[in-house]
Design a protein around this motif. Structure first.
Motif, PDB file in Angstrom:
ATOM      1  N   UNK A 281      40.650  28.328  34.657  1.00 48.48           N
ATOM      2  CA  UNK A 281      40.462  28.678  33.278  1.00 48.48           C
ATOM      3  C   UNK A 281      39.458  29.797  33.222  1.00 48.48           C
ATOM      4  N   UNK A 282      39.952  30.910  32.904  1.00 50.52           N
ATOM      5  CA  UNK A 282      39.064  32.063  32.875  1.00 50.52           C
ATOM      6  C   UNK A 282      39.097  32.670  31.490  1.00 50.52           C
ATOM      7  N   UNK A 283      38.201  33.467  31.275  1.00 49.07           N
ATOM      8  CA  UNK A 283      38.169  34.119  30.001  1.00 49.07           C
ATOM      9  C   UNK A 283      38.196  35.621  30.194  1.00 49.07           C
ATOM     10  N   UNK A 284      38.673  36.317  29.168  1.00 47.11           N
ATOM     11  CA  UNK A 284      38.717  37.756  29.292  1.00 47.11           C
ATOM     12  C   UNK A 284      37.337  38.337  29.388  1.00 47.11           C
ATOM     13  N   UNK A 285      37.200  39.493  30.139  1.00 55.11           N
ATOM     14  CA  UNK A 285      35.911  40.158  30.339  1.00 55.11           C
ATOM     15  C   UNK A 285      35.954  41.571  29.788  1.00 55.11           C
ATOM     16  N   UNK A 286      34.862  41.994  29.170  1.00 54.28           N
ATOM     17  CA  UNK A 286      34.763  43.376  28.726  1.00 54.28           C
ATOM     18  C   UNK A 286      34.390  44.257  29.906  1.00 54.28           C
ATOM     19  N   UNK A 287      34.502  45.577  29.709  1.00 49.95           N
ATOM     20  CA  UNK A 287      34.192  46.511  30.784  1.00 49.95           C
ATOM     21  C   UNK A 287      32.748  46.344  31.237  1.00 49.95           C
ATOM     22  N   UNK A 288      32.541  46.387  32.551  1.00 47.98           N
ATOM     23  CA  UNK A 288      31.180  46.245  33.084  1.00 47.98           C
ATOM     24  C   UNK A 288      30.346  47.451  32.685  1.00 47.98           C
ATOM     25  N   UNK A 289      29.119  47.190  32.334  1.00 41.46           N
ATOM     26  CA  UNK A 289      28.210  48.264  31.931  1.00 41.46           C
ATOM     27  C   UNK A 289      27.138  48.415  32.999  1.00 41.46           C
ATOM     28  N   UNK A 290      27.057  49.591  33.572  1.00 44.30           N
ATOM     29  CA  UNK A 290      26.036  49.841  34.586  1.00 44.30           C
ATOM     30  C   UNK A 290      24.681  50.001  33.911  1.00 44.30           C
TER      31      UNK A 290
ATOM     32  N   UNK B 182      32.813  45.212  18.929  1.00 43.89           N
ATOM     33  CA  UNK B 182      32.378  43.948  19.510  1.00 43.89           C
ATOM     34  C   UNK B 182      32.053  44.114  20.985  1.00 43.89           C
ATOM     35  N   UNK B 183      32.771  44.983  21.669  1.00 42.47           N
ATOM     36  CA  UNK B 183      32.444  45.269  23.063  1.00 42.47           C
ATOM     37  C   UNK B 183      31.065  45.918  23.182  1.00 42.47           C
ATOM     38  N   UNK B 184      30.767  46.864  22.307  1.00 44.52           N
ATOM     39  CA  UNK B 184      29.436  47.492  22.318  1.00 44.52           C
ATOM     40  C   UNK B 184      28.365  46.468  21.963  1.00 44.52           C
ATOM     41  N   UNK B 185      28.674  45.555  21.061  1.00 47.43           N
ATOM     42  CA  UNK B 185      27.731  44.491  20.729  1.00 47.43           C
ATOM     43  C   UNK B 185      27.383  43.681  21.974  1.00 47.43           C
ATOM     44  N   UNK B 186      28.397  43.364  22.783  1.00 50.70           N
ATOM     45  CA  UNK B 186      28.144  42.576  23.998  1.00 50.70           C
ATOM     46  C   UNK B 186      27.265  43.326  24.988  1.00 50.70           C
ATOM     47  N   UNK B 187      27.299  44.653  24.935  1.00 53.62           N
ATOM     48  CA  UNK B 187      26.524  45.465  25.874  1.00 53.62           C
ATOM     49  C   UNK B 187      25.098  45.714  25.411  1.00 53.62           C
TER      50      UNK B 187
ATOM     51  N   UNK C 276      15.935  35.127  35.740  1.00 50.76           N
ATOM     52  CA  UNK C 276      17.020  34.594  34.920  1.00 50.76           C
ATOM     53  C   UNK C 276      18.059  35.683  34.701  1.00 50.76           C
ATOM     54  N   UNK C 277      19.239  35.246  34.284  1.00 52.48           N
ATOM     55  CA  UNK C 277      20.319  36.175  33.984  1.00 52.48           C
ATOM     56  C   UNK C 277      20.938  35.786  32.651  1.00 52.48           C
ATOM     57  N   UNK C 278      21.013  36.741  31.747  1.00 56.58           N
ATOM     58  CA  UNK C 278      21.664  36.564  30.456  1.00 56.58           C
ATOM     59  C   UNK C 278      22.795  37.581  30.369  1.00 56.58           C
ATOM     60  N   UNK C 279      23.969  37.146  29.933  1.00 51.88           N
ATOM     61  CA  UNK C 279      25.103  38.058  29.838  1.00 51.88           C
ATOM     62  C   UNK C 279      25.965  37.750  28.636  1.00 51.88           C
ATOM     63  N   UNK C 280      26.688  38.770  28.171  1.00 52.53           N
ATOM     64  CA  UNK C 280      27.580  38.630  27.024  1.00 52.53           C
ATOM     65  C   UNK C 280      28.888  39.352  27.313  1.00 52.53           C
ATOM     66  N   UNK C 281      29.984  38.828  26.759  1.00 54.64           N
ATOM     67  CA  UNK C 281      31.309  39.425  26.926  1.00 54.64           C
ATOM     68  C   UNK C 281      32.116  39.264  25.655  1.00 54.64           C
ATOM     69  N   UNK C 282      32.920  40.253  25.352  1.00 50.91           N
ATOM     70  CA  UNK C 282      33.794  40.205  24.180  1.00 50.91           C
ATOM     71  C   UNK C 282      35.226  39.987  24.622  1.00 50.91           C
ATOM     72  N   UNK C 283      35.813  38.855  24.270  1.00 50.72           N
ATOM     73  CA  UNK C 283      37.230  38.626  24.474  1.00 50.72           C
ATOM     74  C   UNK C 283      37.999  39.029  23.230  1.00 50.72           C
ATOM     75  N   UNK C 284      39.309  38.834  23.254  1.00 49.74           N
ATOM     76  CA  UNK C 284      40.114  39.152  22.075  1.00 49.74           C
ATOM     77  C   UNK C 284      39.801  38.216  20.915  1.00 49.74           C
ATOM     78  N   UNK C 285      39.647  36.919  21.208  1.00 48.46           N
ATOM     79  CA  UNK C 285      39.527  35.916  20.156  1.00 48.46           C
ATOM     80  C   UNK C 285      38.164  35.244  20.119  1.00 48.46           C
ATOM     81  N   UNK C 286      37.272  35.582  21.027  1.00 44.90           N
ATOM     82  CA  UNK C 286      35.968  34.913  21.074  1.00 44.90           C
ATOM     83  C   UNK C 286      34.929  35.836  21.679  1.00 44.90           C
ATOM     84  N   UNK C 287      33.681  35.541  21.349  1.00 45.82           N
ATOM     85  CA  UNK C 287      32.544  36.268  21.901  1.00 45.82           C
ATOM     86  C   UNK C 287      31.774  35.299  22.786  1.00 45.82           C
TER      87      UNK C 287
END
Length: 453
Positions: free
Chosen positions: A1-10, A87-92, A115-126
């Motif tokens: 069960x995976x979820x969609x990932x937004x483009x990685x931001x360097x 929403x993708x920019x929001x995740x970044x 610690x590591x905190x991360x965010x990703x924007x899928x089609x139907x969920x953040x």
């Protein structure tokens, strides 16, 4: 069960940590990947925090690590018209400064706390996540609170992340796979949020402002649509107040735009001319949403057709027997408001027609003949035997629990999932194959050199 990932931001590399902290971080990450190394039952504790937030917890004190995964309903499908990529920019940008901490101070603080905190924007969920050592839990959850509830969206940080996304979008303008994916979505989902580019375009992303990010943050982040899964060395009594500190101050309800149900368009052929050596191919048909009773049989069927990597029909016929492609496969895409079955590959431009023909033949073969008993037995053996690998780290378990919650599969899904796979019969496979592969001609998108008439 995976979820969609937004483009990685360097991100710019921070200054090196003190040696002691570096060793602690490395040792902790090694321990994370060793957590739950042996397959065993996952003991899920559902509970409500003092503020009423619903949580699934797997308490595991094997190593002093906590993994938190959470999601809000509403992803890139909530981007307003003309603001695709918001929403993708929001995740970044959520962790690019929050509260009194600038972007640099926030990143340095996370490094200091290991610690590591991360965010990703899928089609139907953040989606969001937190990984921390248990001794740092108080500080780590406070950092997460700042990112979730007090993001700064400083102009310089927004511009830096926006520029990186735009640079990636410019590179994709010459990438046949990226062009094929965008063209395919636009073709099968016209005039629908699923058909718009999730990461936006150079024009839409360049026009986004901090005010847009603040507005989208306020629309999406709310308690009623929040799902939380936690795995690690912490108990419910300790965890509940920490989660309330992060999320309880959010609005009760989100401000979401309704997304219409849609059936993907079929029987369309779209060819995009691009001067590259290979042709990218996308083939799609309507699939199933996750709550469809036929989803598990379809999942097994697709594993045999193209989802099983080295063992699938498509891999065997396209790569092994003919050497037409390095990678080829098919997959199910269960969105909230649509379902798709997609096959994808890339091949030499002069053999694109042959490759399309072979993929079509294998789809037709599945729809009319189906697999053998031996092929079905091997597929079920692999799918049930490999399931435990999804639970061999704290992070993986948290991810699985969140996926189960988002897809409303029930608290007992982990225990019954393999029995659902085992119960699939040849008749089930043939029925669902006919339903998905035998009812319409697919939509086909190719991106590559112009073919002779």
């Amino acid at each position: 069960m995976t979820r969609p990932r937004s483009a990685a931001i360097a991100r710019p590399l921070p200054a090196p940590l003190p040696h002691r902290l570096s060793l602690l971080f490395v040792a902790s990450m090694i321990a994370l990947f060793l957590t739950v190394a042996n397959a065993r039952a996952v003991d899920i504790q559902p509970f409500e925090t003092p503020a009423g937030l619903s949580v699934w917890l797997v308490e595991d004190h094997t190593v002093p690590i906590i993994a938190v995964d959470f999601a809000f309903s509403g992803g890139s499908a909530q981007d307003p018209d003309g603001k695709e990529g918001l929403t993708n920019l929001l995740s970044a940008t959520l962790d690019e400064g929050a509260g009194d901490l600038t972007s640099r101070a926030f990143q340095e603080r996370m490094q200091d706390l290991a610690i590591k905190i991360g965010f990703d924007a899928g089609r139907d969920a953040f989606y969001g996540s937190l990984r921390t050592l248990t001794p740092n839990a108080e500080d780590a959850f406070e950092m997460l609170r700042l990112a979730v509830t007090e993001p700064r969206f400083d102009a310089d940080a927004v511009e830096r992340m926006r520029s990186q996304i735009v640079a990636g979008l410019r590179r994709q303008e010459k990438d046949p796979d990226a062009i094929a994916a965008r063209t395919f979505a636009r073709t099968v989902f016209p005039d629908h949020p699923y058909g718009r580019p999730a990461n936006g375009t150079e024009e839409t992303v360049s026009a986004l402002t901090p005010a847009d990010l603040k507005a989208q943050h306020q629309r999406l982040f709310a308690q009623s649509s929040l799902k939380i899964a936690v795995v690690g060395a912490i108990d419910a009594a300790t965890l509940g107040p920490l989660l309330d500190r992060v999320f309880a101050a959010l609005p009760a309800e989100p401000d979401l735009t309704p997304v219409a149900e849609i059936t993907p368009r079929t029987e369309i052929e779209e060819a995009v001319t691009l001067d590259v050596p290979q042709t990218a191919i996308r083939i799609g048909l309507p699939g199933l949403k996750r709550d469809d009773p036929d989803f598990i049989p379809a999942y097994v069927m697709n594993h045999i057709l193209g989802g099983g990597s080295f063992s699938s029909w498509l891999y065997d016929e396209v790569r092994e027997k003919r050497g037409l492609a390095y990678s080829v496969g098919s997959y199910l895409v269960p969105y909230d408001h649509a379902g798709m079955l997609i096959a994808a590959t890339g091949t030499r431009a002069d053999r694109a027609g042959e490759t399309l023909q072979i993929i079509g033949e294998q789809m037709g073969r599945m729809a009319t003949q189906g697999p053998t008993e031996e092929e079905l037995a091997k597929a079920k053996s692999f799918l049930t035997g490999s399931y435990a690998l999804r639970f061999d780290t704290s992070g993986k378990i948290a991810n699985q629990l969140l996926g189960i919650r988002m897809e409303k599969l029930g608290l007992d899904y982990i225990d019954k999932r393999n029995s659902l796979i085992e119960a699939v019969t040849l008749e089930d496979i043939k029925r669902v194959a006919k339903r998905l592969l035998g009812s319409a001609s697919p939509t086909i998108v190719t991106v590559g050199p112009k073919q002779p008439s």
